[in-house]
Design a protein around this motif. Structure first.
Motif, PDB file in Angstrom:
ATOM      1  N   PHE A 264       0.817  -1.202   0.000  1.00 13.84           N
ATOM      2  CA  PHE A 264       0.000   0.000   0.000  1.00 13.84           C
ATOM      3  C   PHE A 264       0.860   1.266   0.000  1.00 13.84           C
ATOM      4  O   PHE A 264       0.498   2.261  -0.639  1.00 13.84           O
ATOM      5  N   ALA A 265       2.005   1.232   0.665  1.00 15.76           N
ATOM      6  CA  ALA A 265       2.903   2.395   0.627  1.00 15.76           C
ATOM      7  C   ALA A 265       3.503   2.564  -0.760  1.00 15.76           C
ATOM      8  O   ALA A 265       3.604   3.685  -1.278  1.00 15.76           O
ATOM      9  N   ALA A 266       3.914   1.448  -1.381  1.00 17.24           N
ATOM     10  CA  ALA A 266       4.498   1.515  -2.719  1.00 17.24           C
ATOM     11  C   ALA A 266       3.470   1.975  -3.742  1.00 17.24           C
ATOM     12  O   ALA A 266       3.789   2.736  -4.664  1.00 17.24           O
ATOM     13  N   THR A 267       2.228   1.529  -3.585  1.00 12.99           N
ATOM     14  CA  THR A 267       1.164   1.971  -4.495  1.00 12.99           C
ATOM     15  C   THR A 267       0.930   3.465  -4.350  1.00 12.99           C
ATOM     16  O   THR A 267       0.752   4.188  -5.348  1.00 12.99           O
ATOM     17  N   THR A 268       0.948   3.947  -3.115  1.00 13.27           N
ATOM     18  CA  THR A 268       0.769   5.382  -2.879  1.00 13.27           C
ATOM     19  C   THR A 268       1.910   6.186  -3.489  1.00 13.27           C
ATOM     20  O   THR A 268       1.687   7.166  -4.219  1.00 13.27           O
ATOM     21  N   LEU A 269       3.154   5.771  -3.216  1.00 12.87           N
ATOM     22  CA  LEU A 269       4.315   6.482  -3.751  1.00 12.87           C
ATOM     23  C   LEU A 269       4.351   6.405  -5.268  1.00 12.87           C
ATOM     24  O   LEU A 269       4.638   7.393  -5.952  1.00 12.87           O
ATOM     25  N   GLY A 270       4.069   5.202  -5.808  1.00 12.72           N
ATOM     26  CA  GLY A 270       4.039   5.050  -7.257  1.00 12.72           C
ATOM     27  C   GLY A 270       2.972   5.926  -7.887  1.00 12.72           C
ATOM     28  O   GLY A 270       3.183   6.514  -8.951  1.00 12.72           O
ATOM     29  N   GLY A 271       1.810   6.034  -7.207  1.00 12.99           N
ATOM     30  CA  GLY A 271       0.743   6.893  -7.713  1.00 12.99           C
ATOM     31  C   GLY A 271       1.144   8.349  -7.735  1.00 12.99           C
ATOM     32  O   GLY A 271       0.852   9.078  -8.690  1.00 12.99           O
ATOM     33  N   VAL A 272       1.833   8.787  -6.688  1.00  8.94           N
ATOM     34  CA  VAL A 272       2.302  10.174  -6.637  1.00  8.94           C
ATOM     35  C   VAL A 272       3.287  10.448  -7.760  1.00  8.94           C
ATOM     36  O   VAL A 272       3.211  11.484  -8.455  1.00  8.94           O
ATOM     37  N   VAL A 273       4.220   9.524  -7.981  1.00  9.33           N
ATOM     38  CA  VAL A 273       5.199   9.672  -9.069  1.00  9.33           C
ATOM     39  C   VAL A 273       4.482   9.719 -10.413  1.00  9.33           C
ATOM     40  O   VAL A 273       4.832  10.515 -11.302  1.00  9.33           O
TER      41      VAL A 273
END
Length: 458
Positions: A264-273
Motif C-alpha cells: 500500500f505504501a508503494a502503491t501510494t508512492l508510485g501513484g504520486v510519481v
C-alpha cells in the motif's frame, strides 16, 4: 530454428507459473528443477541463433547492460570467493578469514567461510543471470511483454486463491505437500512473508496492466461511457481487476505486516510519481489508485482480516521480536569483513559466532541488505543497489517519454514493485527464496523492456 526460440519463450512462461508451486522453489530438489528449466531454455535459445542468416541480438543485450553487467560481475565475485588460496595470500586479503582457517588447522583457505554454501549460491546466481539474459532477448515486443505480465498476474491469482481458500475452508493440512496450515494464508509457500512479497510483486504488475488499458481521451457522451463500461465488464481489464481483488484478499490473510505495508505504501508512492511524471495521464488514473488503496483496504480488508494485521502491527514489540538482535549482532560481521564478505550463503554458519545469547536458529538476517553485505561485502552489495536505482530511473523515464500506453502502464507497475521490494527486504529475506528472487529479476527485465522495446504510438 525459430521454433526453438518459441520453445524457449514458452518455457519462460511455464517457469513463471512453476516457480512458486514447489515451496517457492526453496528446497534443493525444487531449485534444481528451476535450474534445469533455465538451462534447457538457454540451450533452446542458443540453438535458435545457430543459423548464420539470423544475427545474435547483441544490440538488445547492450540496452540491458545496466542489469546484465552487475549480475554477471556479482557471480564472478561469488566464484572468486570459493577459490582455494594459500593462507599467506589469504591473510593479506582478509586477515580475519585467514585466522579462522588457521585455527581450524587448514593448509589452504578461501574468502568464503562456507565454500559448500557459496558454491550452491553460485549455481543459483548463474541461473538467475541466465534467466535475465534469456528474458532480455525473448521479450522484445509489446505483445510478449503484456503476456509476461499477464502470466505473472495469473500465477499470483492462483497462489492467492489457493491460500485464501485454505484459510476460509479451515484446511488443517496443505493439499500439495502436507504441511500443517495455521489459519494464515501461505498457499504453496512455507513462509507467509514470502507469499506476501510474491503477491505484492504480482499486484504491482497487475496494477500496471490496468493503467495501460485506461482511456486517455475525454469521457465523451453518456452513451459512450455506458458502452465502455459494458465492454469493460467482459474485457481483460475486468479479469485483471478481479484478480487484483483476489490477491489483495490473500495478501491481507497472510497477516504479513511489512508485506501489506509495502504494497500500500508503494502503491501510494508510485501513484504520486505517476501524477507528477506520467505522460498523457488517463482520466481514471487517480480513481484507480484511490480504489487500490482505499476500496481494497477498507472493504476487502475489513471483511477478510485487515484488522488482524493492524493488531499485529500494534502488538509488535522489541521485547517480543528478536530480529533487531540479529541485525545488531550482524553489524560486527560487516565491520570485520567489509570488502570480501564471509561468502555467499554463509550467514547461518558465521552468525552463531557473533550472537551474544541463544535466540534460536537464524539461517537468514531478516534483512537482505545486511545479509548481502555480510556475505558478499559492501562494494558488491552497493553494485546491486546501483542496479536497482537505475531501474527506478528507467521506469520514471518510460512513464514520462514513451508514447505507448502499454509501456507507460507497465513502467508504473514495475516502479511499484521496485519500491515495494525496497521496503520489504529491509525486514525480511525475500531474495533468498528462488521464486521471489527470479520473479524480481523478471520485473527488472520488464522495467528495461519499457525503455528498450520500439513501438509505434498506440
Amino acid at each position: 530454428m525459430i521454433r526453438f526460440e518459441k520453445v524457449s519463450y514458452a518455457l519462460l512462461l511455464v517457469l513463471i507459473i512453476w516457480l512458486p508451486i514447489p515451496l517457492a522453489s526453496n528446497r534443493v530438489w525444487a531449485w534444481s528443477i528451476a535450474e534445469i528449466m533455465v538451462a534447457i531454455q538457454t540451450l533452446c535459445l542458443a540453438v535458435s541463433y545457430l543459423p548464420q542468416e539470423r544475427a545474435f541480438p547483441f544490440a538488445r543485450l547492450k540496452r540491458f547492460s545496466w542489469l546484465l553487467v552487475p549480475l554477471t560481475l556479482f557471480q564472478v565475485w561469488n566464484a572468486v570467493q570459493i577459490i582455494p588460496l594459500d593462507l599467506g595470500l589469504l591473510a593479506q586479503i582478509s586477515p580475519a578469514t585467514a585466522e579462522i582457517y588457521q585455527v581450524a588447522g587448514a593448509s589452504q583457505g578461501a574468502l568464503s567461510l562456507d565454500v559448500h554454501a557459496s558454491t550452491t549460491s553460485l549455481v543459483k546466481g548463474i541461473t538467475y543471470t541466465l534467466l535475465a539474459f534469456n528474458a532480455a532477448i525473448l521479450i522484445h515486443t509489446p505483445a510478449r511483454l503484456k503476456t509476461l505480465a499477464m502470466t505473472l498476474v495469473v500465477s499470483g491469482t492462483l497462489q492467492a486463491f489457493y491460500g485464501a481458500m485454505a484459510v476460509l475452508l479451515g484446511w488443517k493440512y496443505s493439499l500439495l505437500f502436507g504441511f500443517r496450515e495455521s489459519g494464515i494464508a501461505t498457499a504453496s509457500f512455507v513462509y507467509k512473508n514470502h507469499l506476501a512479497n510474491y503477491l505484492m510483486m504480482c499486484l504491482a504488475v497487475g496494477s500496471g496492466l490496468i493503467v495501460s488499458q485506461l482511456h486517455i481521451s475525454p469521457s465523451g457522451s453518456w452513451h459512450e461511457r455506458i458502452r465502455r463500461w459494458s465492454d469493460g465488464l467482459v474485457s481483460r481489464k475486468m479479469f485483471v481487476r478481479l484478480a487484483l481483488i483476489i490477491m489483495v484478499i490473500a495478501l491481507v490473510m497472510t497477516r504479513s505486516r511489512m508485506g501489506n505495508t509495502a504494497f500500500f505504501a508503494a502503491t501510494t508512492l508510485g501513484g504520486v510519481v505517476a501524477l507528477l511524471f506520467f505522460k498523457d495521464k488517463p482520466r481514471a488514473l487517480v480513481p484507480l489508485i484511490v480504489s487500490l488503496i482505499l476500496v481494497d483496504t477498507l472493504v476487502v480488508g475489513t471483511v477478510f482480516g485487515l484488522d488482524k494485521v493492524k493488531d499485529r502491527l500494534e502488538q509488535t514489540s522489541v521485547l517480543k521480536e528478536t530480529r533487531d538482535e540479529v541485525i545488531q549482532w550482524s553489524l560486527p560481521i560487516v565491520e570485520e569483513y567489509p570488502v570480501t564478505g564471509t561468502g555467499m550463503g554463509s550467514f547461518y554458519s558465521i552468525f552463531p559466532r557473533y550472537a551474544d545469547f541463544n535466540i534460536g536458529f537464524y539461517d537468514h538476517a531478516h534483512n537482505d541488505y545486511l545479509q548481502f553485505a555480510v556475505e558478499a561485502g559492501v562494494p558488491a552489495t552497493a553494485m546491486l543497489g546501483l542496479m536497482w536505482i537505475w531501474a527506478v530511473i528507467i521506469a520514471i523515464r518510460s512513464m514520462r517519454k514513451r508514447n505507448s500506453k502499454t509501456l507507460r502502464g507497465l513502467a508504473l507497475g514495475c516502479l511499484i514493485a521496485l519500491i515495494g521490494m525496497l521496503m520489504h527486504i529491509s525486514v525480511d529475506f525475500n531474495l533468498q527464496a528462488p521464486a521471489n528472487a527470479m520473479t524480481f529479476i523478471l520485473i527488472l527485465v520488464m522495467t528495461g523492456c519499457t525503455q528498450s522495446i520500439k513501438i509505434a504510438r498506440r
